[in-house]
Design a protein around this motif. Structure first.
Motif, PDB file in Angstrom:
ATOM      1  N   VAL A 208      -3.402   0.508  -5.600  1.00 39.43           N
ATOM      2  CA  VAL A 208      -3.912   0.991  -4.315  1.00 39.43           C
ATOM      3  C   VAL A 208      -5.249   0.323  -4.012  1.00 39.43           C
ATOM      4  O   VAL A 208      -5.492  -0.177  -2.908  1.00 39.43           O
ATOM      5  CB  VAL A 208      -4.061   2.529  -4.319  1.00 39.43           C
ATOM      6  CG1 VAL A 208      -4.829   2.996  -3.074  1.00 39.43           C
ATOM      7  CG2 VAL A 208      -2.701   3.202  -4.365  1.00 39.43           C
TER       8      VAL A 208
ATOM      9  N   LYS B 266      -3.359   3.906  -8.900  1.00 36.36           N
ATOM     10  CA  LYS B 266      -4.690   3.749  -8.308  1.00 36.36           C
ATOM     11  C   LYS B 266      -5.178   2.307  -8.347  1.00 36.36           C
ATOM     12  O   LYS B 266      -5.839   1.835  -7.412  1.00 36.36           O
ATOM     13  CB  LYS B 266      -5.699   4.648  -9.043  1.00 36.36           C
ATOM     14  CG  LYS B 266      -5.531   6.121  -8.766  1.00 36.36           C
ATOM     15  CD  LYS B 266      -6.643   6.921  -9.438  1.00 36.36           C
ATOM     16  CE  LYS B 266      -6.486   8.406  -9.164  1.00 36.36           C
ATOM     17  NZ  LYS B 266      -7.573   9.190  -9.820  1.00 36.36           N
TER      18      LYS B 266
ATOM     19  N   ALA C 118       2.350   1.521  -3.500  1.00 35.60           N
ATOM     20  CA  ALA C 118       1.329   1.876  -4.494  1.00 35.60           C
ATOM     21  C   ALA C 118       0.943   3.345  -4.395  1.00 35.60           C
ATOM     22  O   ALA C 118       0.766   4.029  -5.410  1.00 35.60           O
ATOM     23  CB  ALA C 118       0.106   0.990  -4.315  1.00 35.60           C
ATOM     24  N   ARG C 119       0.806   3.857  -3.166  1.00 41.49           N
ATOM     25  CA  ARG C 119       0.452   5.276  -3.008  1.00 41.49           C
ATOM     26  C   ARG C 119       1.602   6.159  -3.495  1.00 41.49           C
ATOM     27  O   ARG C 119       1.358   7.198  -4.122  1.00 41.49           O
ATOM     28  CB  ARG C 119       0.124   5.571  -1.541  1.00 41.49           C
ATOM     29  CG  ARG C 119      -1.186   4.950  -1.053  1.00 41.49           C
ATOM     30  CD  ARG C 119      -1.615   5.580   0.268  1.00 41.49           C
ATOM     31  NE  ARG C 119      -2.676   4.868   0.944  1.00 41.49           N
ATOM     32  CZ  ARG C 119      -3.977   4.978   0.655  1.00 41.49           C
ATOM     33  NH1 ARG C 119      -4.372   5.750  -0.346  1.00 41.49           N
ATOM     34  NH2 ARG C 119      -4.876   4.306   1.353  1.00 41.49           N
TER      35      ARG C 119
ATOM     36  N   LEU D 204       0.832  -1.204   0.000  1.00 46.75           N
ATOM     37  CA  LEU D 204       0.000   0.000   0.000  1.00 46.75           C
ATOM     38  C   LEU D 204       0.868   1.256   0.000  1.00 46.75           C
ATOM     39  O   LEU D 204       0.580   2.215  -0.723  1.00 46.75           O
ATOM     40  CB  LEU D 204      -0.938  -0.007   1.211  1.00 46.75           C
ATOM     41  CG  LEU D 204      -1.943   1.150   1.278  1.00 46.75           C
ATOM     42  CD1 LEU D 204      -2.852   1.153   0.045  1.00 46.75           C
ATOM     43  CD2 LEU D 204      -2.784   1.059   2.560  1.00 46.75           C
TER      44      LEU D 204
END
Length: 891
Positions: free
Chosen positions: A725, A722, A716-717, A713
């Motif tokens: 995420v 997206k 991904a952020r 996470l």
């Protein structure tokens, strides 16, 4: 009164106050009270005589009666009650067949009654022949019908015999009726009725009355002339000196436009005099509507004449019809759109009845008629020409032959300009300059529309833009708003016609190759951007161009452009999977792969195989998915395509995990990660870490899974990915759900669901909904849980994602058992069990626990015989019936 509206043959009454505006000016503040008393009086009278009041707009009433004689008696009673009143009301009655819909009645009889009422005067009751035949034998002594003659009402249809109701206590003498015949005009009587387009007609009527120059613009055969004539008929009484129609279709030279106008106005040319000035002198003092029909081929001459006439004649109004606007100062342009589906169906049915009186809409042909009208783009002429064939073919047969529509869609006299669809398009095409004609043909390569950017990329020629703009203005290309920008398309029949011209010019292969190359670049660009923050935009771009991709893939495979087809298919794999087009994607990929069998292995083939394996796995076809991915891996290893090797390893690992083979999955992912880290490909590393977390979850190591999920996470952020995420949040939500931390699970899943919806990730949306439904169920909110599950089931059914369907069915069966609907719940659970067995996959442990517990509860709540019966029915009922049953359940 009965709450049900009368059906079948209905008698309609229309009423309105004569001179309501003058009455308002005369009595001022008392008007509101007078109008209120008038409404109450008529409402009471019509209700007493069993009339259903369907509408009251302004000062008018619209009432339906199941009995014609009741309608006449009601209008007589109403007029008697109005004697001595300040209000004078005209009333029209007509009887005819109508259809009843959820929104009320539809049918020509309604419009006929309204037209009859508008022809009358205050205190007068007019009835049609259809009503007169029904009521004359039933009239009371002293009441009779007076034949007034035949009149053209304001719809240009055949003259209508009209009768006046004569009653000894009512006024009998009135001025000449307000029909089209009473007004100076040369509007032609039409052999067919005007169908639909009420909103367009009202808008045009207001424009013609209020604006001095109005132009109707639209594609040939789109109904411009008919709409113009109908509007002129309805507002003819606003032009004291009449309406004059000038037909320009047969005028071949611009110099003859003025002569045509003079001829219609019966103006003779004087020796040495300027004919235009002569016309202006004749029109200067007149309030007249001049219709210039079909101007496009003599546009310049029409523009010059209109300028001079409008300048010299202050009360002259001009209504023109053309493929393109006149572009005059002060001109109001109204684009005539194709008919909507419902109106197109009405038109088809009426025109079909004219050639086959027994023809009617029914359950067997309704879908085919709707499809036919859609394929003909709602173009009235095309629909009418198609309907003319119902005496020799069924609607289904007509539909099947639309690929050769120019041979099929001909009238019994195809020599005229509108005698065939092809002749109509020839009329427009023959007027195009050579370069525009070529561009028009080339644009036929697009399916589902195109953008200006696409045109400029394929043909980087400045002349293309000018040609496109001109074709839009000539109604040969349609401009539409799409997500805040312009998108262009050809009506389907025009595109077929343009394609014929493309073939005739010998440009087909060249143009198709240019189209294919553009889409190849576009698919590659999208694939490269999926790991960035604007995935949703690129997914939407591919969605918009979906029809173009279908067309290009079909042509490229057939034309031997196989490597390009493989490249496009491989690049679209993520799109097809995300948006749920699993079967479609597998179809195109399999065709391309089969076509590549004779050639050597290539990186494009390896990518296409990997995409095909992804889609097969999403549909639960694990055996084939594994075989395809192993072949992809072998090809990529042989080509030393290191990045491709990692991708195939990743997908093989996921397949192993979904089948419960965790021992095989982990080393595959570890090898994959080693390659990705050597390439420093963070986006690819992220995907592999997510999959490692899933493997840990499936293997029961929730701590390892949670640790990997949190790491993913954060990554991904940081990458603003997206899609990842959303996937990671869903993953963390399921882990929290397993640990019964419902608050944390709900927070993660709701954020994931929001992102999945933004991305249009249908499988992701369904997964989040199933997980959220589990939370709602644990909170005993069975209604919310069922709502979420039904949405998920509908999404997965459309996409053909069998694994998610199995999840959803199990969850719905569980709710049914929990809410004491045991028999239905058992059948759904049994069907889910049969599907799961066929899929040969391992469901997440939490669902398996629910499943085992629910089966045990159901056994305890039913007899052995009932349990066995329900279970047996579920095993054999089939997937579609199981889904239907699940969607019907309620709590």
């Amino acid at each position: 009164m009965d709450d049900q509206l009368p059906t079948s043959q209905v008698t309609f009454v229309f009423t309105d106050i004569e001179g309501s505006t003058r009455l308002l000016e005369r009595i001022g503040d008392r008007y509101a009270a007078v109008l209120s008393d008038h409404r109450e009086l008529l409402r009471n009278v019509f209700s007493f005589h069993t009339g259903d009041i369907l509408g009251t707009e302004g000062d008018s009433f619209f009432v339906a009666f199941s009995s014609a004689i009741d309608a006449v008696k009601a209008t007589i009673a109403a007029q008697l009650s109005l004697l001595g009143s300040e209000v004078r009301v005209r009333m029209g009655i007509h009887t005819g067949d109508v259809q009843e819909t959820s929104e009320g009645y539809v049918g020509l009889a309604i419009h006929r009654a309204k037209r009859i009422a508008s022809a009358g005067h205050g205190g007068q009751i007019l009835v049609s022949r259809a009503t007169g035949i029904l009521v004359e034998p039933l009239l009371e002594v002293g009441t009779q019908l007076k034949h007034l003659g035949e009149y053209r009402l304001k719809d240009l249809f055949q003259p209508e015999p009209l009768f006046q109701v004569i009653h000894p206590e009512l006024e009998a003498e009135f001025p000449q009726l307000r029909t089209l015949d009473a007004l100076p005009n040369n509007l032609p009587t039409q052999s067919t009725s005007f169908i639909g387009r009420e909103a367009d007609l009202e808008q045009l009527r207001e424009l013609v009355v209020d604006q001095r120059m109005v132009t109707l613009v639209g594609v040939g055969g789109g109904g411009k002339t008919r709409l113009a004539l109908q509007a002129a008929a309805t507002c003819a009484d606003r032009f004291l000196d009449g309406v004059r129609l000038v037909e320009l279709a047969e005028i071949s030279e611009g110099s003859r436009v003025t002569e045509a106008v003079a001829s219609v106005l019966a103006i003779r040319e004087s020796s040495g005099a300027d004919l235009v000035e002569t016309i202006i002198d004749w029109l200067r003092s007149k309030k007249l509507l001049l219709i210039l029909d079909n101007c496009e081929h003599v546009l310049d001459a029409t523009v010059e004449l209109a300028k001079r006439l409008l300048s010299g004649c202050p009360d002259l109004h001009i209504l023109a019809t053309s493929r393109e606007s006149l572009r005059l100062d002060g001109e109001s342009v109204l684009k005539v759109p194709p008919m909507d589906s419902a109106t197109g169906v009405k038109l088809f049915i009426e025109r079909a009845k004219a050639v086959e009186t027994s023809f009617d809409l029914n359950a067997d042909n309704s879908g085919s008629i709707m499809q036919l009208c859609d394929r003909l783009d709602g173009v009235p002429l095309a629909i009418e020409l198609a309907a003319a064939n119902v005496d020799a073919m069924t609607v289904e047969q007509i539909n099947l032959r639309l690929s050769d529509r120019f041979e099929l869609l001909k009238s019994r006299d195809p020599s005229t300009r509108q005698g065939s669809l092809e002749a109509l398009f020839d009329w427009s095409y023959d007027q195009l300059p050579p370069h525009e004609a070529t561009v028009f043909a080339q644009l036929s390569v697009f399916h589902g529309g195109f953008t200006l950017d696409a045109v400029e990329r394929i043909w980087p020629d400045s002349g293309m833009l000018a040609a496109l703009i001109s074709l839009v203005r000539k109604s040969l290309v349609v401009k539409e708003e799409h997500v805040g920008s312009a998108r262009y398309r050809m009506l389907d029949s025009l595109r077929h016609y343009a394609h014929i011209k493309l073939v005739n010019k010998g440009l087909t292969d060249q143009t198709r190759k240019q189209h294919l190359d553009w889409l190849s670049v576009l698919a590659g660009e999208a694939n490269n951007h999926f790991a960035e923050g604007d995935q949703a935009r690129w997914l939407d771009i591919l969605e918009t161009e979906r029809d173009n991709f279908r067309s290009a893939l079909d042509w490229s495979i057939n034309a031997g452009e196989v490597q390009t087809a493989l490249q496009i298919g491989g690049a679209l794999g993520h799109f097809w999977n995300t948006r749920g087009y699993l079967s479609e994607g597998r179809h195109w990929l399999q065709r391309a792969i089969d076509a590549a069998e004779a050639g050597p292995p290539s990186s494009e083939l390896g990518q296409a195989l990997s995409a095909a394996g992804l889609l097969a796995g999403s549909q639960g076809d694990y055996v084939e998915a594994r075989q395809i991915q192993e072949r992809s891996l072998a090809i990529r290893r042989s080509l030393k395509d290191i990045e491709g090797v990692a991708a195939s390893l990743n997908r093989l690992a996921v397949l192993s995990g979904e089948q419960g083979d965790f021992a095989s999955a982990k080393p595959l992912l570890e090898e994959c990660l080693t390659i990705q880290r050597s390439l420093n490909d963070e986006s690819a590393i992220l995907v592999s870490l997510i999959n490692l977390g899933l493997i840990a979850q499936f293997a029961g190591d929730s701590d390892e899974a949670t640790s990997l999920g949190r790491e993913c996470l954060v990554l991904a952020r940081r990458l603003e990915d997206k899609q990842r995420v959303a996937a990671t949040l869903n993953f963390l939500g399921t882990l929290a759900l397993q640990k019964k931390d419902l608050a944390a699970a709900e927070e993660s899943l709701n954020e994931s669901l929001s992102l999945m919806r933004e991305l249009g990730d249908r499988a992701g949306v369904a997964t989040c909904l199933i997980n959220l439904a589990s939370i709602a169920k644990r909170r005993l909110d069975h209604s919310l849980s069922l709502t979420q599950l039904k949405e998920a089931i509908q999404i997965t059914r459309e996409a053909g994602n069998l694994l998610l369907i199995a999840y959803g069915l199990e969850a719905i069966g569980s709710i049914a058992i929990a809410t004491k609907n045991t028999q239905a719940g058992l059948r759904v659970l049994s069907a889910a069990n049969a599907l799961r067995v066929n899929l040969d996959t391992a469901l997440p442990q939490s669902l398996s626990e629910d499943y085992d517990r629910d089966v045990t509860c159901a056994k305890a709540a039913t007899s052995e015989e009932d349990f066995d019966s329900a279970w047996s029915r579920g095993q054999t009922m089939g997937l579609e019936k199981a889904i239907d049953l699940a969607l019907e359940l309620s709590v």
